[in-house]
Design an enzyme around this catalytic site. Structure first.
Site, PDB file in Angstrom:
ATOM      1  N   ARG A   1       0.823  -1.209   0.000  1.00 56.93           N
ATOM      2  CA  ARG A   1       0.000   0.000   0.000  1.00 56.93           C
ATOM      3  C   ARG A   1       0.858   1.260   0.000  1.00 56.93           C
ATOM      4  NH1 ARG A   1      -5.573  -1.059   2.292  1.00 56.93           N
ATOM      5  NH2 ARG A   1      -5.537   1.099   3.006  1.00 56.93           N
TER       6      ARG A   1
ATOM      7  N   PRO B   1      -4.018  -2.407  -3.702  1.00 59.75           N
ATOM      8  CA  PRO B   1      -5.258  -2.359  -2.912  1.00 59.75           C
ATOM      9  C   PRO B   1      -5.396  -3.587  -2.008  1.00 59.75           C
ATOM     10  CG  PRO B   1      -5.748  -3.123  -5.115  1.00 59.75           C
ATOM     11  CD  PRO B   1      -4.269  -2.819  -5.100  1.00 59.75           C
ATOM     12  N   LYS B   2      -4.505  -3.696  -1.033  1.00 63.60           N
ATOM     13  CA  LYS B   2      -4.405  -4.905  -0.215  1.00 63.60           C
ATOM     14  C   LYS B   2      -5.224  -4.789   1.068  1.00 63.60           C
ATOM     15  CE  LYS B   2       0.316  -5.983  -1.777  1.00 63.60           C
ATOM     16  NZ  LYS B   2       0.520  -7.392  -1.996  1.00 63.60           N
ATOM     17  N   LYS B   3      -5.916  -5.890   1.411  1.00 64.85           N
ATOM     18  CA  LYS B   3      -6.626  -6.014   2.683  1.00 64.85           C
ATOM     19  C   LYS B   3      -6.298  -7.377   3.291  1.00 64.85           C
ATOM     20  CE  LYS B   3     -10.799  -4.257   3.070  1.00 64.85           C
ATOM     21  NZ  LYS B   3     -12.243  -3.973   2.869  1.00 64.85           N
TER      22      LYS B   3
END
Length: 257
Positions: free
Chosen positions: A109, A115-117
């Protein structure tokens, strides 16, 4: 700590103990499971930002197993990449990513804008089947299967596909909650060696979730599947479009539209 030392040493947070080391970031035996599927073109138009252009109504759903990565360790990720073009250059726009390891979430990020979660993806062989799964908490939101190594693919062709440009939207907020950085970033995978490439019959099932909406790009038809093993370096990025600079050039009355 005086400000000169701070300026020379600061590259990531926390200041005195960064969540990830400086690159380069090399991956050994990176394992891909990529299913390309046809989806709703209107759904794609809602999520692909200008100035990127859509090529066709397809999505690449990916599971990536990374057992040996410099600075990031051993982890797995899963997400959606949309084929796009930018000024005639064909590549992929990373729409959503989910993984199970904090350093690559923080680094991805902060450095590139991935767009990492946090979630729980897996990729493994179950008897005669390659199986990828993604859970967000206790909820299963993606399941993919492929016949294990049914047919061999051309490794050189697959290596060229991996070196195509990739695009991201990097967003860093200001302390007042507004956007301080909002940029279109381009990066490449480098020094790619594909050790094996295979295909086979495949399936993909996506389920709705409020906070992990992979199913908002619905599976209408599975088009192809690939299983790859490769060594590569994750290259750093370049900014190709600054959305905030674009707004500062607008006339005053345009800002209220």
């Amino acid at each position: 700590m005086n400000r000169e030392i701070l300026r020379k040493t600061a590259f990531a947070m926390p200041l005195t103990n960064p969540a990830f080391p400086a690159g380069p970031y090399r991956f050994v035996n990176r394992e891909y499971f990529i299913i390309q599927y046809r989806t709703d073109p209107e759904a794609l138009r809602r999520v692909v930002p200008e100035p990127l252009a859509l090529l066709e109504p397809v999505v690449n759903y990916e599971f990536i197993r990374m057992p040996d990565s410099t600075g990031f360790g051993d982890y797995t990720e899963s997400g959606q990449v949309i084929p796009v073009s930018y000024q005639g250059q064909v590549g992929g726009f990373t729409h959503q990513m989910f993984l199970n390891d904090h350093p690559p979430i923080a680094g991805g990020r902060e450095l590139w804008g991935f767009p990492k979660k946090l979630a729980q993806p897996t990729l493994a062989v179950e008897t005669d089947t390659l199986v990828g799964t993604l859970n967000y908490g206790s909820v299963r939101i993606a399941t993919a299967t492929m016949g294990y190594k049914h047919r061999t693919l051309d490794a050189a062709v697959e290596a060229r596909k991996l070196t195509a440009p990739n695009f991201l939207i990097k967003i860093i907020p200001h302390v007042d909650g507004t956007a301080r950085i909002c940029e279109l970033v381009r990066y490449h995978l480098e020094d790619v060696t594909v050790k094996g490439a295979w295909t086979g019959p495949a399936s993909l099932q996506l389920s709705p979730h409020a906070l992990a909406p992979v199913a908002e790009l619905p599976v209408l038809e599975v088009l192809s599947a690939r299983h790859l093993v490769a060594d590569l370096t994750l290259g750093l990025g370049t900014v190709v479009h600054d959305y905030l600079a674009e707004t500062t050039r607008l006339p005053r009355n345009a800002m209220s539209i």
